[in-house]
Motif scaffolding. Structure first.
Motif, PDB file in Angstrom:
ATOM      1  N   GLY A 101       0.830  -1.203   0.000  1.00 18.37           N
ATOM      2  CA  GLY A 101       0.000   0.000   0.000  1.00 18.37           C
ATOM      3  C   GLY A 101       0.864   1.253   0.000  1.00 18.37           C
ATOM      4  N   HIS A 102       0.349   2.298  -0.621  1.00 15.40           N
ATOM      5  CA  HIS A 102       1.068   3.579  -0.615  1.00 15.40           C
ATOM      6  C   HIS A 102       0.113   4.719  -0.292  1.00 15.40           C
ATOM      7  N   CYS A 167       5.435   7.883   2.916  1.00 10.46           N
ATOM      8  CA  CYS A 167       4.459   6.803   2.829  1.00 10.46           C
ATOM      9  C   CYS A 167       4.529   6.124   4.192  1.00 10.46           C
ATOM     10  N   PHE A 169       3.141   3.265   5.123  1.00 15.51           N
ATOM     11  CA  PHE A 169       3.075   1.798   5.118  1.00 15.51           C
ATOM     12  C   PHE A 169       4.380   1.259   5.725  1.00 15.51           C
ATOM     13  N   HIS A 172       8.293   1.343   4.320  1.00 19.62           N
ATOM     14  CA  HIS A 172       8.486   2.081   3.064  1.00 19.62           C
ATOM     15  C   HIS A 172       9.299   3.365   3.240  1.00 19.62           C
ATOM     16  N   MET A 177      10.684   5.915   0.680  1.00 19.47           N
ATOM     17  CA  MET A 177       9.430   6.554   0.254  1.00 19.47           C
ATOM     18  C   MET A 177       9.199   7.794   1.107  1.00 19.47           C
TER      19      MET A 177
HETATM   20 CO    CO Z   1       4.397   2.841   0.255  1.00 16.27          CO
END
Ligand code: CO
Length: 184
Positions: A101-102, A167, A169, A172, A177
């Motif tokens: 997921g992002h 992000c 998640f 990440h 991210m």
């Molecule tokens: Co992500």
């Protein structure tokens, strides 16, 4: 004899109940949040599109892509103080939300991004945004699975400076991210 047994049972029950209550009170803080209802995969963006149409029309659009390699396509973007921004997140990957997921979470200037994502790690039930941390956030998108998109409209902060985005998640941020929104 019968009376004594009954008394003993009641006493035991009381002890058990008391112990039970004490335990649940102690573990409350570490309890994991309930899972979000499954299959909530409504087409992303529909709700956001219904938000204030005027604000959306006037906002400057910034598009960010996220992919299965756990990368954003940009690491920084600039906004003017108080500018209306329409941020579009496209997850161009193919993997599902639960495993890849992002989101984009833009944090306030003084928030420690590493600390924020560390706490968000266990908040799967709320898409890795810990309830009560909204005051640390400038704006954030939904958590997206592959092929999904979300659009948010927000007002850039007035104070010039560098605002981290991440992000949230698990893992990440550590892989990279993350980026910076510069207000100038
Ligand atoms: Co992500």
């Amino acid at each position: 004899m019968k009376i004594k047994l009954t008394f003993l049972s009641t006493a035991l029950l009381t002890v058990l109940l008391t112990t039970g209550c004490g335990d649940s009170g102690k573990t409350e803080g570490t309890a994991t949040p309930p899972e979000a209802p499954a299959a909530k995969e409504a087409p992303a963006g529909n709700k956001a599109a219904a938000t204030d149409a005027k604000a959306t029309a006037d906002a400057r659009e910034i598009v960010i892509e996220a992919n299965d390699q756990m990368k954003f396509n940009i690491e920084n973007f600039d906004v003017k103080p108080g500018e209306q921004i329409k941020l579009v997140l496209n997850n161009v990957g193919t993997m599902p939300k639960f495993s890849m997921g992002h989101n984009v979470v833009i944090l306030k200037m003084d928030v420690d991004a590493a600390d924020f994502v560390d706490k968000a790690m266990n908040a799967a039930g709320t898409d890795y945004i810990v309830k009560g941390t909204e005051d640390q956030i400038v704006a954030y998108t939904k958590l997206l699975g592959g092929g999904e998109t979300d659009t948010i409209v927000f007002t850039a902060p007035d104070a010039p400076g560098e605002y981290p985005f991440v992000c949230s998640f698990p893992g990440h941020f550590q892989i990279g991210m993350k980026g910076t929104m510069t207000v100038k």
